[in-house]
Design an enzyme around this catalytic site. Structure first.
Site, PDB file in Angstrom:
ATOM      1  N   ASN A   9       0.877  -1.173   0.000  1.00  8.91           N
ATOM      2  CA  ASN A   9       0.000   0.000   0.000  1.00  8.91           C
ATOM      3  C   ASN A   9       0.912   1.220   0.000  1.00  8.91           C
ATOM      4  O   ASN A   9       1.441   1.601   1.038  1.00  8.91           O
ATOM      5  CB  ASN A   9      -0.903  -0.018   1.246  1.00  8.91           C
ATOM      6  CG  ASN A   9      -1.807   1.205   1.288  1.00  8.91           C
ATOM      7  OD1 ASN A   9      -1.828   2.009   0.349  1.00  8.91           O
ATOM      8  ND2 ASN A   9      -2.554   1.354   2.388  1.00  8.91           N
ATOM      9  N   TRP A  10       1.104   1.774  -1.183  1.00  7.54           N
ATOM     10  CA  TRP A  10       2.016   2.925  -1.301  1.00  7.54           C
ATOM     11  C   TRP A  10       1.433   4.168  -0.638  1.00  7.54           C
ATOM     12  O   TRP A  10       2.157   5.135  -0.425  1.00  7.54           O
ATOM     13  CB  TRP A  10       2.286   3.239  -2.772  1.00  7.54           C
ATOM     14  CG  TRP A  10       3.150   2.253  -3.501  1.00  7.54           C
ATOM     15  CD1 TRP A  10       3.650   1.062  -3.026  1.00  7.54           C
ATOM     16  CD2 TRP A  10       3.633   2.384  -4.845  1.00  7.54           C
ATOM     17  NE1 TRP A  10       4.395   0.450  -3.995  1.00  7.54           N
ATOM     18  CE2 TRP A  10       4.407   1.238  -5.123  1.00  7.54           C
ATOM     19  CE3 TRP A  10       3.482   3.353  -5.844  1.00  7.54           C
ATOM     20  CZ2 TRP A  10       5.022   1.042  -6.356  1.00  7.54           C
ATOM     21  CZ3 TRP A  10       4.087   3.151  -7.072  1.00  7.54           C
ATOM     22  CH2 TRP A  10       4.860   2.001  -7.318  1.00  7.54           C
ATOM     23  N   LYS A  11       0.125   4.156  -0.392  1.00  6.64           N
ATOM     24  CA  LYS A  11      -0.550   5.347   0.142  1.00  6.64           C
ATOM     25  C   LYS A  11      -0.254   6.529  -0.787  1.00  6.64           C
ATOM     26  O   LYS A  11      -0.119   6.336  -2.003  1.00  6.64           O
ATOM     27  CB  LYS A  11      -0.134   5.602   1.598  1.00  6.64           C
ATOM     28  CG  LYS A  11      -0.318   4.339   2.459  1.00  6.64           C
ATOM     29  CD  LYS A  11      -0.142   4.548   3.927  1.00  6.64           C
ATOM     30  CE  LYS A  11      -0.343   3.213   4.647  1.00  6.64           C
ATOM     31  NZ  LYS A  11      -0.252   3.325   6.102  1.00  6.64           N
ATOM     32  N   HIS A  97      -9.546   1.018   4.559  1.00  6.18           N
ATOM     33  CA  HIS A  97      -8.294   1.248   5.291  1.00  6.18           C
ATOM     34  C   HIS A  97      -8.576   2.204   6.461  1.00  6.18           C
ATOM     35  O   HIS A  97      -9.392   3.120   6.341  1.00  6.18           O
ATOM     36  CB  HIS A  97      -7.239   1.846   4.356  1.00  6.18           C
ATOM     37  CG  HIS A  97      -5.878   1.826   4.974  1.00  6.18           C
ATOM     38  ND1 HIS A  97      -5.469   2.783   5.882  1.00  6.18           N
ATOM     39  CD2 HIS A  97      -4.851   0.941   4.868  1.00  6.18           C
ATOM     40  CE1 HIS A  97      -4.243   2.486   6.300  1.00  6.18           C
ATOM     41  NE2 HIS A  97      -3.843   1.373   5.695  1.00  6.18           N
ATOM     42  N   GLU A  99      -7.042   4.656   7.511  1.00  7.76           N
ATOM     43  CA  GLU A  99      -6.846   6.079   7.188  1.00  7.76           C
ATOM     44  C   GLU A  99      -8.071   6.647   6.466  1.00  7.76           C
ATOM     45  O   GLU A  99      -8.418   7.816   6.642  1.00  7.76           O
ATOM     46  CB  GLU A  99      -5.555   6.258   6.367  1.00  7.76           C
ATOM     47  CG  GLU A  99      -4.332   6.018   7.252  1.00  7.76           C
ATOM     48  CD  GLU A  99      -3.121   5.440   6.547  1.00  7.76           C
ATOM     49  OE1 GLU A  99      -3.055   5.472   5.302  1.00  7.76           O
ATOM     50  OE2 GLU A  99      -2.218   4.935   7.256  1.00  7.76           O
ATOM     51  N   GLU A 169      -5.318  -4.895  10.331  1.00  7.29           N
ATOM     52  CA  GLU A 169      -4.273  -3.892  10.562  1.00  7.29           C
ATOM     53  C   GLU A 169      -4.568  -3.144  11.859  1.00  7.29           C
ATOM     54  O   GLU A 169      -5.377  -2.206  11.872  1.00  7.29           O
ATOM     55  CB  GLU A 169      -4.245  -2.880   9.411  1.00  7.29           C
ATOM     56  CG  GLU A 169      -3.993  -3.495   8.054  1.00  7.29           C
ATOM     57  CD  GLU A 169      -3.447  -2.467   7.065  1.00  7.29           C
ATOM     58  OE1 GLU A 169      -2.357  -2.715   6.538  1.00  7.29           O
ATOM     59  OE2 GLU A 169      -4.084  -1.423   6.851  1.00  7.29           O
ATOM     60  N   GLY A 175       2.599   2.351  10.779  1.00  7.41           N
ATOM     61  CA  GLY A 175       3.561   3.443  10.669  1.00  7.41           C
ATOM     62  C   GLY A 175       4.256   3.788  11.979  1.00  7.41           C
ATOM     63  O   GLY A 175       4.906   4.823  12.086  1.00  7.41           O
ATOM     64  N   SER A 215       3.602  -2.102  10.250  1.00  5.22           N
ATOM     65  CA  SER A 215       5.058  -2.142  10.450  1.00  5.22           C
ATOM     66  C   SER A 215       5.699  -3.469  10.048  1.00  5.22           C
ATOM     67  O   SER A 215       6.668  -3.904  10.668  1.00  5.22           O
ATOM     68  CB  SER A 215       5.413  -1.761  11.892  1.00  5.22           C
ATOM     69  OG  SER A 215       4.977  -0.442  12.166  1.00  5.22           O
ATOM     70  N   GLY A 236       2.878  -0.901   4.225  1.00  6.42           N
ATOM     71  CA  GLY A 236       2.971   0.507   3.861  1.00  6.42           C
ATOM     72  C   GLY A 236       4.416   0.902   3.611  1.00  6.42           C
ATOM     73  O   GLY A 236       4.995   0.611   2.561  1.00  6.42           O
ATOM     74  N   GLY A 237       5.040   1.552   4.600  1.00  4.84           N
ATOM     75  CA  GLY A 237       6.377   2.136   4.458  1.00  4.84           C
ATOM     76  C   GLY A 237       7.397   1.230   3.794  1.00  4.84           C
ATOM     77  O   GLY A 237       8.128   1.663   2.895  1.00  4.84           O
TER      78      GLY A 237
HETATM   79  P1  13P Z   1       3.052   0.462   7.622  1.00  3.03           P
HETATM   80  O1  13P Z   1       3.550  -0.815   7.001  1.00  3.03           O
HETATM   81  O2  13P Z   1       3.763   1.687   7.145  1.00  3.03           O
HETATM   82  O3  13P Z   1       2.951   0.341   9.112  1.00  3.03           O
HETATM   83  O4  13P Z   1       1.537   0.659   7.093  1.00  3.03           O
HETATM   84  C1  13P Z   1       0.658  -0.399   7.170  1.00  3.03           C
HETATM   85  C2  13P Z   1      -0.546  -0.065   6.382  1.00  3.03           C
HETATM   86  O5  13P Z   1      -1.295   0.823   6.724  1.00  3.03           O
HETATM   87  C3  13P Z   1      -0.771  -0.823   5.138  1.00  3.03           C
HETATM   88  O6  13P Z   1      -2.042  -0.593   4.643  1.00  3.03           O
END
Ligand code: 13P
Length: 253
Positions: A9-11, A97, A99, A169, A175, A215, A236-237
């Site tokens: 998930n590049w966001k 998600h 967010e 999640e 994050g 994470s 994500g990251g």
């Molecule tokens: P991180 O891997 O950056 O913690 O993010 C997880 C996430 O929200 C994937 O959708």
């Protein structure tokens, strides 16, 4: 065996040049994968078409939208419908998600609509659930996630729900560099599977891939994914760096 999935998930990250570089390094020397493995790249909507073109001849690589509209086509400025996504070959959409729930007030009932639009257009939802820290501290995470799942998914017939992907999640792990332990992940993934089995039966529950997100990185992926009810991750990251994401793909069981 259930599909084991490394999903990125590049966001809202990576301008075009960097995005292309990342995809090139993932596909120029792709990680060797088993038959039941898949890689899904949840990229910003403007890149979906280009990246899909680049990866479409690579077995088991797919793109995912990071969201979709709860409406069909029409006067909804800025929104993207599942029929538009499907028309450019998108096969997956991340839905719900945390967010989106947090910054766009997405409710369980709105997410049920999005899930329906996705299925109507042959798009597989990657449905996200997971609790905030105060709920984890109160020990009521199982119930919290049950409500998210039942209110957004339990109207679906068995033949649809059995094809979707769930991403658990925990918000406190997103994050933050803080992951759920393998045991915490296994415990709640098993709970989610049992909860689905109680309504739809074991066959349906056993066919759903349940990904862990929060994470995940190259160094912890294989131990988290080794748990019997953890079928890969939504990352994500660490998905923004080719080497790191390749390690994560290698961590699939
Ligand atoms: P991180 O891997 O950056 O913690 O993010 C997880 C996430 O929200 C994937 O959708």
């Amino acid at each position: 065996m259930r599909k084991q999935i490394a999903a990125a998930n590049w966001k809202m990250n990576l301008e075009k040049e960097k995005a292309n570089e990342l995809v090139e390094s993932l596909i120029s020397e792709p990680v060797e994968m088993k038959d039941n493995h898949a890689v899904i790249l949840g990229v910003p909507a403007v890149y979906l078409n280009d990246i899909n073109e680049k990866i479409k001849n690579i077995d088991d690589y797919f793109v995912a939208a990071q969201d979709c509209s709860s409406n069909n086509n029409g006067a909804f400025t800025g929104e993207i419908s599942c029929s538009i996504l499907a028309s450019i070959g998108v096969k997956y959409a991340i839905i719900g998600h945390s967010e989106r729930r947090m910054y766009h007030n997405e409710s369980n009932s709105l997410l049920a609509e999005k899930v329906d639009r996705a299925f109507e257009n042959n798009i597989i939802p990657i449905f996200c659930c997971g609790e905030p820290l105060n709920i984890r501290e109160a020990g009521t995470q199982n119930n919290y996630v049950e409500v998210q799942i039942s209110e957004s998914l339990f109207h679906l017939p068995a033949e649809k729900i059995k094809t979707l992907v769930i991403a658990y999640e925990p918000i406190w792990a997103i994050g933050t560099g803080k992951t759920a332990t393998e045991q915490q992940a296994q415990e709640i993934h098993k709970h989610i599977r049992n909860f689905i089995a109680a309504k739809y039966g074991n066959d349906v529950a056993e066919s759903i891939s349940i990904l862990y997100g929060g994470s995940v990185k190259g160094s912890n992926a294989s131990s988290i994914f080794s748990q019997p009810d953890v079928d890969g991750g939504l990352v994500g990251g660490a998905s923004l760096k080719a080497d790191e994401f390749k390690e994560i793909i290698k961590g699939l069981k």
